[in-house]
Design an enzyme around this catalytic site. Structure first.
Site, PDB file in Angstrom:
ATOM      1  N   SER A 137       0.838  -1.207   0.000  1.00 54.90           N
ATOM      2  CA  SER A 137       0.000   0.000   0.000  1.00 54.90           C
ATOM      3  C   SER A 137       0.869   1.252   0.000  1.00 54.90           C
ATOM      4  O   SER A 137       1.624   1.468  -0.946  1.00 54.90           O
ATOM      5  CB  SER A 137      -0.952  -0.032   1.206  1.00 54.90           C
ATOM      6  OG  SER A 137      -1.864   1.029   1.158  1.00 54.90           O
ATOM      7  N   THR A 138       0.800   2.057   1.073  1.00 59.49           N
ATOM      8  CA  THR A 138       1.529   3.332   1.115  1.00 59.49           C
ATOM      9  C   THR A 138       3.023   3.116   0.882  1.00 59.49           C
ATOM     10  O   THR A 138       3.657   2.314   1.553  1.00 59.49           O
ATOM     11  CB  THR A 138       1.331   4.010   2.483  1.00 59.49           C
ATOM     12  OG1 THR A 138      -0.055   4.023   2.799  1.00 59.49           O
ATOM     13  CG2 THR A 138       1.875   5.430   2.464  1.00 59.49           C
ATOM     14  N   HIS A 169      -2.751  -0.971  -3.362  1.00 65.85           N
ATOM     15  CA  HIS A 169      -3.875  -0.069  -3.135  1.00 65.85           C
ATOM     16  C   HIS A 169      -3.680   1.178  -3.995  1.00 65.85           C
ATOM     17  O   HIS A 169      -2.791   1.986  -3.748  1.00 65.85           O
ATOM     18  CB  HIS A 169      -3.965   0.328  -1.660  1.00 65.85           C
ATOM     19  CG  HIS A 169      -4.235  -0.832  -0.754  1.00 65.85           C
ATOM     20  ND1 HIS A 169      -3.902  -0.821   0.584  1.00 65.85           N
ATOM     21  CD2 HIS A 169      -4.810  -2.038  -0.982  1.00 65.85           C
ATOM     22  CE1 HIS A 169      -4.274  -1.966   1.146  1.00 65.85           C
ATOM     23  NE2 HIS A 169      -4.817  -2.729   0.216  1.00 65.85           N
ATOM     24  N   MET A 173      -0.034   1.352   5.209  1.00 68.62           N
ATOM     25  CA  MET A 173      -0.803   1.736   6.382  1.00 68.62           C
ATOM     26  C   MET A 173      -1.869   0.683   6.670  1.00 68.62           C
ATOM     27  O   MET A 173      -2.440   0.105   5.757  1.00 68.62           O
ATOM     28  CB  MET A 173      -1.473   3.092   6.108  1.00 68.62           C
ATOM     29  CG  MET A 173      -2.173   3.713   7.295  1.00 68.62           C
ATOM     30  SD  MET A 173      -1.011   4.471   8.454  1.00 68.62           S
ATOM     31  CE  MET A 173      -0.297   5.761   7.431  1.00 68.62           C
ATOM     32  N   ASP A 214      -4.265  -4.566   6.066  1.00 68.39           N
ATOM     33  CA  ASP A 214      -4.739  -5.399   4.975  1.00 68.39           C
ATOM     34  C   ASP A 214      -3.679  -6.430   4.587  1.00 68.39           C
ATOM     35  O   ASP A 214      -2.519  -6.083   4.378  1.00 68.39           O
ATOM     36  CB  ASP A 214      -5.094  -4.530   3.761  1.00 68.39           C
ATOM     37  CG  ASP A 214      -5.744  -5.343   2.645  1.00 68.39           C
ATOM     38  OD1 ASP A 214      -6.530  -6.258   2.966  1.00 68.39           O
ATOM     39  OD2 ASP A 214      -5.465  -5.072   1.470  1.00 68.39           O
TER      40      ASP A 214
END
Length: 385
Positions: free
Chosen positions: A199-200, A226, A319, A322
């Site tokens: 993600s991030t 993401h 973050m 998930d």
């Protein structure tokens, strides 16, 4: 605002957008608005005096656009984290990927209207990114990072439609606890597939991994990053240009085969379906999991169900949590699981939770991730024999 707050320079040719982003920054604990600039040329002239730690950058500007600004920063040795403000359009996605290739660290979509919920969501995401990259910048320089602070009531200071003050997420600074001691039910089998959740910080982390991945990787790779709908196609194309393997945005019914990397489209979960002649990829728009669609947990669950100890799961910077639960299904089945380490993660959230759960075979720095994936794949397919 505390003097130790992360300082931010906002660069956009729209006075309305400069004002909106500036007020989001000013209304956030731990952040400070260093200044504003109407294009890249003015921004370059202001950096020496303002000394920002993070830059929030528009791409389409007169005189010097965002990509030209990033190129100028590289030429002048300006090494600051730059978060791109991206328009929602095919052209915007393409330019955003060019900006990432030119040195931007991440991107966020501009709000398309003044609806309070949309502005608040954008504000939350922007504040998370600025805190994450600002603290990473400080850590690299050996400077103290910003700690979470109590919320201040800014509703009296700001119109109701502006976002309420947000605080930095504590998880980006909390060190990992001692992991649970969990024993897999089996040992690793012949590797058939690799699944990655990220993600991030993901765009540049994946650029590094897949520019260095082995050209003869003997198994297919599925990725959940993401990313908003409309951007994953251009992101896949940008990876394909630097990766020795084929990289494409996944489509329903795609064959999962050696030498192919498939990236989940924005707003679609991906799963696998085993058939006699071939394994294929399926898309669906089931409800979000952990607040995400695509979700790494959905992918890991499907891979564990279909491949068990013949799978590898990789969970990287991001973050939240998930993927941190269902990567455990791969681990418990006897598959290999890799987690990005704290030091190299932009946000040590997803991999930290997976590690604390006891679901990670090995923690790996981003600098070593490509070789680690490749070496495990060779070992588990007989390539090292």
């Amino acid at each position: 605002m505390s003097s130790d707050a992360i300082s931010v320079l906002v660069v956009d040719d729209s006075a309305l957008m400069r004002n909106l982003v500036g007020r989001i920054i000013e209304g956030a604990d731990g952040l400070r608005l260093a200044g504003k600039a109407m294009n890249g040329k003015f921004a370059l002239s202001k950096i020496p005096n303002l000394k920002p730690e993070v830059i929030v950058l528009d791409l389409e500007m007169p005189e010097m656009n965002g990509v030209e600004f990033l190129q100028a920063c590289q030429e002048q040795g300006i090494d600051l984290p730059v978060i791109v403000l991206s328009a929602v359009a095919k052209k915007g996605a393409k330019i955003t990927m060019e900006a990432l290739a030119a040195g931007a660290v991440d991107f966020i979509m501009k709000p398309q209207g003044a609806a309070p919920d949309e502005v608040r969501n954008i504000a939350d995401h922007l504040i998370e990114l600025v805190h994450s990259y600002g603290n990473r910048y400080r850590k690299r320089r050996g400077e103290p990072m910003v700690k979470p602070a109590k919320r201040r009531d800014v509703l009296k200071e700001r119109p109701a439609e502006m976002p309420v003050n947000r605080k930095a997420p504590a998880e980006i600074r909390r060190p990992a606890a001692i992991p649970k001691d969990i024993t897999p039910k089996d040992t690793p089998g012949q590797l058939e597939i690799i699944a990655i959740g990220i993600s991030t910080g993901g765009p540049n982390a994946l650029r590094k991994v897949f520019s260095e991945i082995s050209s003869d990787l003997p198994v297919p790779v599925l990725i959940v990053q993401h990313m908003p709908a409309g951007f994953t196609l251009e992101f896949a194309r940008s990876l394909d240009r630097i990766c020795p393997l084929e990289v494409k945005e996944a489509a329903d019914g795609d064959i999962i085969k050696k030498g192919r990397v498939l990236i989940a489209p924005g707003d679609f979960h991906i799963t696998v379906e085993k058939r006699k002649l071939a394994n294929i990829l399926r898309l669906n728009q089931d409800p979000p999991m952990n607040g995400h669609r695509p979700s790494a947990d959905v992918l890991f669950e499907s891979v564990a169900k279909n491949f068990g100890n013949r799978a590898m799961g990789v969970i990287m910077t991001g973050m939240g949590r998930d993927g941190a639960r269902n990567i455990g299904e791969i681990y418990m089945a006897g598959g290999i699981t890799l987690g990005q380490d704290d030091a190299s993660s932009v946000v040590y959230g997803m991999p930290r939770v997976a590690y604390e759960n006891g679901f990670i075979t090995e923690q790996v720095a981003i600098e070593d991730m490509a070789e680690k994936i490749s070496s495990w794949a060779r070992k588990l397919t007989g390539g090292d024999e």
